[in-house]
Design a protein around this motif. Structure first.
Motif, PDB file in Angstrom:
ATOM      1  N   GLN A 114      -1.921   7.709 -17.066  1.00 46.22           N
ATOM      2  CA  GLN A 114      -0.662   7.723 -15.598  1.00 46.22           C
ATOM      3  C   GLN A 114      -1.699   7.384 -14.497  1.00 46.22           C
ATOM      4  O   GLN A 114      -2.039   7.185 -13.515  1.00 46.22           O
ATOM      5  N   GLY A 115      -1.014   6.367 -13.660  1.00 41.13           N
ATOM      6  CA  GLY A 115      -1.466   5.460 -12.781  1.00 41.13           C
ATOM      7  C   GLY A 115      -2.665   4.475 -12.534  1.00 41.13           C
ATOM      8  O   GLY A 115      -2.331   4.199 -11.776  1.00 41.13           O
ATOM      9  N   GLY A 116      -2.710   4.626 -14.466  1.00 42.39           N
ATOM     10  CA  GLY A 116      -4.096   3.888 -14.716  1.00 42.39           C
ATOM     11  C   GLY A 116      -3.431   1.920 -14.049  1.00 42.39           C
ATOM     12  O   GLY A 116      -1.939   1.463 -14.748  1.00 42.39           O
ATOM     13  N   PHE A 117      -4.292   1.342 -13.653  1.00 38.31           N
ATOM     14  CA  PHE A 117      -4.016  -0.353 -13.531  1.00 38.31           C
ATOM     15  C   PHE A 117      -4.905  -1.077 -13.919  1.00 38.31           C
ATOM     16  O   PHE A 117      -6.488  -0.506 -13.989  1.00 38.31           O
ATOM     17  N   ALA A 118      -4.605  -1.915 -14.441  1.00 38.09           N
ATOM     18  CA  ALA A 118      -6.251  -3.344 -15.144  1.00 38.09           C
ATOM     19  C   ALA A 118      -5.455  -4.849 -15.305  1.00 38.09           C
ATOM     20  O   ALA A 118      -4.374  -4.971 -14.900  1.00 38.09           O
ATOM     21  N   TYR A 119      -6.477  -5.274 -14.098  1.00 40.84           N
ATOM     22  CA  TYR A 119      -6.153  -6.913 -14.269  1.00 40.84           C
ATOM     23  C   TYR A 119      -6.451  -7.217 -14.952  1.00 40.84           C
ATOM     24  O   TYR A 119      -7.718  -7.438 -15.468  1.00 40.84           O
ATOM     25  N   LEU A 120      -6.459  -8.855 -16.309  1.00 40.15           N
ATOM     26  CA  LEU A 120      -7.058  -9.113 -17.374  1.00 40.15           C
ATOM     27  C   LEU A 120      -6.572 -10.846 -17.021  1.00 40.15           C
ATOM     28  O   LEU A 120      -5.464 -11.351 -16.709  1.00 40.15           O
ATOM     29  N   SER A 160      -6.775   1.759 -10.347  1.00 42.88           N
ATOM     30  CA  SER A 160      -5.507   3.344 -10.241  1.00 42.88           C
ATOM     31  C   SER A 160      -4.718   3.403  -8.996  1.00 42.88           C
ATOM     32  O   SER A 160      -5.338   3.560  -7.774  1.00 42.88           O
ATOM     33  N   ASP A 161      -3.639   3.910  -9.112  1.00 37.21           N
ATOM     34  CA  ASP A 161      -3.304   4.629  -8.230  1.00 37.21           C
ATOM     35  C   ASP A 161      -4.114   5.138  -7.096  1.00 37.21           C
ATOM     36  O   ASP A 161      -3.393   5.412  -6.015  1.00 37.21           O
ATOM     37  N   ALA A 162      -4.571   6.386  -8.193  1.00 38.92           N
ATOM     38  CA  ALA A 162      -4.767   7.379  -6.729  1.00 38.92           C
ATOM     39  C   ALA A 162      -6.134   7.043  -6.491  1.00 38.92           C
ATOM     40  O   ALA A 162      -6.699   7.067  -5.756  1.00 38.92           O
ATOM     41  N   GLU A 163      -6.984   6.111  -6.526  1.00 40.77           N
ATOM     42  CA  GLU A 163      -8.357   5.054  -6.355  1.00 40.77           C
ATOM     43  C   GLU A 163      -8.012   4.036  -5.133  1.00 40.77           C
ATOM     44  O   GLU A 163      -8.792   4.075  -4.039  1.00 40.77           O
ATOM     45  N   VAL A 164      -6.875   4.059  -4.897  1.00 42.12           N
ATOM     46  CA  VAL A 164      -6.484   2.746  -3.707  1.00 42.12           C
ATOM     47  C   VAL A 164      -5.666   3.616  -2.423  1.00 42.12           C
ATOM     48  O   VAL A 164      -4.958   4.788  -2.770  1.00 42.12           O
ATOM     49  N   TRP A 176       5.894   3.205   5.562  1.00 40.04           N
ATOM     50  CA  TRP A 176       6.896   2.106   4.341  1.00 40.04           C
ATOM     51  C   TRP A 176       4.279   1.795   4.598  1.00 40.04           C
ATOM     52  O   TRP A 176       4.282   1.404   5.566  1.00 40.04           O
ATOM     53  N   ALA A 177       4.418   1.705   2.802  1.00 40.64           N
ATOM     54  CA  ALA A 177       2.865   1.298   3.195  1.00 40.64           C
ATOM     55  C   ALA A 177       2.376   0.975   1.882  1.00 40.64           C
ATOM     56  O   ALA A 177       3.040   0.795   0.389  1.00 40.64           O
ATOM     57  N   THR A 178       1.393   0.183   0.465  1.00 34.59           N
ATOM     58  CA  THR A 178       1.635  -0.884   0.326  1.00 34.59           C
ATOM     59  C   THR A 178       0.152  -0.379  -0.422  1.00 34.59           C
ATOM     60  O   THR A 178      -0.765  -0.379   0.040  1.00 34.59           O
ATOM     61  N   THR A 179       0.290  -0.062  -1.887  1.00 36.23           N
ATOM     62  CA  THR A 179      -1.190   0.156  -2.730  1.00 36.23           C
ATOM     63  C   THR A 179      -1.254  -0.815  -2.819  1.00 36.23           C
ATOM     64  O   THR A 179      -0.909  -2.219  -3.872  1.00 36.23           O
ATOM     65  N   ARG A 180      -2.961  -1.878  -2.331  1.00 33.46           N
ATOM     66  CA  ARG A 180      -3.020  -2.950  -3.059  1.00 33.46           C
ATOM     67  C   ARG A 180      -4.497  -3.079  -4.012  1.00 33.46           C
ATOM     68  O   ARG A 180      -5.174  -2.345  -3.433  1.00 33.46           O
ATOM     69  N   PHE A 181      -4.186  -3.691  -5.483  1.00 38.31           N
ATOM     70  CA  PHE A 181      -5.671  -3.191  -5.828  1.00 38.31           C
ATOM     71  C   PHE A 181      -6.129  -4.845  -5.972  1.00 38.31           C
ATOM     72  O   PHE A 181      -7.386  -4.027  -6.617  1.00 38.31           O
ATOM     73  N   VAL A 182      -5.716  -5.819  -5.259  1.00 41.25           N
ATOM     74  CA  VAL A 182      -6.464  -7.469  -5.133  1.00 41.25           C
ATOM     75  C   VAL A 182      -5.592  -6.975  -3.852  1.00 41.25           C
ATOM     76  O   VAL A 182      -5.730  -7.293  -2.570  1.00 41.25           O
TER      77      VAL A 182
END
Length: 276
Positions: A114-120, A160-164, A176-182
Motif C-alpha cells: 500500500q502506497g507503493g509507486f512505480a514509473y514504467l 512509495s508514499d512513505a519514502e518521499v 498544503w504539501a505535495t509528494t513528488r516521486f519525480v
C-alpha cells in the motif's frame, strides 16, 4: 510519517431501495465520478490479464481526457499479467491502494505494498502478479510518451508514499504539501503523478487556471472543490477530471487530511493540429 489510509474500490451493487440520484457530473470542462459509480456492472477486462477486472475512469476521448487514461485495477490472488503493457510507446505509473503486487522490470522483482509507486518508461516490458491471499488494488495511469530529439528517456522509478518527504507550499504553515516521486527539473518526463495533501482548513486560495490537464483521485478525506463555476463536495474514492484551463480551487473540510493522487501533463510544447 503518519500512517496513511487509501480508499480502494470493492465493487458490489447498491440495494434496490437506494435512491439513484448521486453526485456524478459530466461537463465540457470537468467530470466527477463518485466512488458509488464504480460497481460490478461498470467493470472492464483486459487481454493477457488473469483474474483481473478494472474500472476505466479516464480515457482519451473528444470532450474528455485527451492526454491520458487511468484505470482502477483489481487483481485476484494469483492473478496478473506477463504482458503488462502491450501498446508501443506508452509509459505508465502504478500506485497501490490495497494489498500488494509483485512487479518484475528489467530483470528485477519489486514488492509494492500500500502506497507503493512505480514509473514504467515506454518501451520497457514488465509483468505484475498478486502473490497474496487477498485482492490487490492499484491505479494504473497511462500516457503516450512524447520524446524530444536530444533529450534522453527517463529511467524506471520504484518508490512509495512513505519514502518521499512531502514538499510544503510556501506560506501555508504546512497545510498544503505535495509528494513528488519525480524531480520537477527532470525534463525527460512529460507527465507527473504526485500526491497532494491538505490538512484541515487548508485551501487553494485562488482559481488555478493553467494548461495542464488533470486527473484527481481522492485517496483520503473530504473537501469542497471549485470546478469551473461550480463548488462540488468530494470524498475518498471520488475521481475528478479537469480539462486544460478549467478553473479550480479547494477547501479541505476535515476532520482529517484531504489527499488525492494527481496526474498532469508537463514539460512539452503545446501541440499544433495538422493543417487541413
Amino acid at each position: 510519517m503518519t500512517e496513511r489510509s487509501y480508499f480502494a474500490q470493492a465493487g458490489g451493487h447498491p440495494a434496490q431501495t437506494e435512491l439513484m440520484t448521486g453526485r456524478a457530473v459530466f461537463t465540457e470542462s470537468y467530470a466527477v465520478l463518485p466512488a458509488g459509480t464504480m460497481r460490478d456492472i461498470t467493470t472492464s477486462y483486459l487481454p493477457f490479464w488473469d483474474d483481473t477486472r478494472l474500472w476505466v475512469i479516464a480515457r482519451p476521448l473528444t470532450g474528455f481526457a485527451e492526454t491520458f487514461s487511468q484505470y482502477v485495477m483489481e487483481v485476484g490472488p494469483g492473478g496478473g499479467s506477463d504482458r503488462g503493457e502491450t501498446e508501443p510507446g506508452v509509459e505508465g505509473v502504478i500506485f497501490v491502494v490495497g494489498g500488494a503486487v509483485e512487479l518484475s522490470l528489467d530483470g528485477r522483482t519489486h514488492l509494492l505494498g500500500q502506497g507503493g509507486f512505480a514509473y514504467l518508461p515506454a518501451g520497457k516490458g514488465w509483468s505484475l502478479r498478486n502473490r497474496g491471499a487477498e485482492p490487490a488494488r492499484f491505479h494504473w495511469i497511462r500516457k503516450l510518451y512524447e520524446p524530444v530529439e536530444g533529450l534522453g528517456r527517463p529511467d524506471p522509478i520504484i518508490s512509495s508514499d512513505a519514502e518521499v518527504t512531502p514538499t510544503e507550499m510556501p506560506d501555508t504553515e504546512g497545510r498544503w504539501a505535495t509528494t513528488r516521486f519525480v524531480d520537477p527539473a527532470d525534463l525527460r518526463h512529460d507527465m507527473h503523478v504526485t500526491i497532494v495533501t491538505f490538512q484541515p482548513g487548508g485551501v487553494i486560495p485562488f482559481e488555478e487556471t493553467h494548461v495542464m490537464e488533470h486527473g484527481l483521485y481522492v485517496l483520503e478525506g473530504k473537501a469542497v472543490y471549485k470546478l469551473n463555476r461550480d463548488w462540488v463536495e468530494v470524498e475518498a474514492g471520488d475521481f475528478m477530471w479537469l480539462r486544460a484551463f478549467c478553473p479550480q480551487a479547494c477547501y479541505a473540510g476535515g476532520p482529517g487530511p484531504f489527499r488525492y493522487l494527481l496526474y498532469k501533463d508537463v514539460n512539452r510544447h503545446a501541440a499544433f493540429l495538422p493543417r487541413r
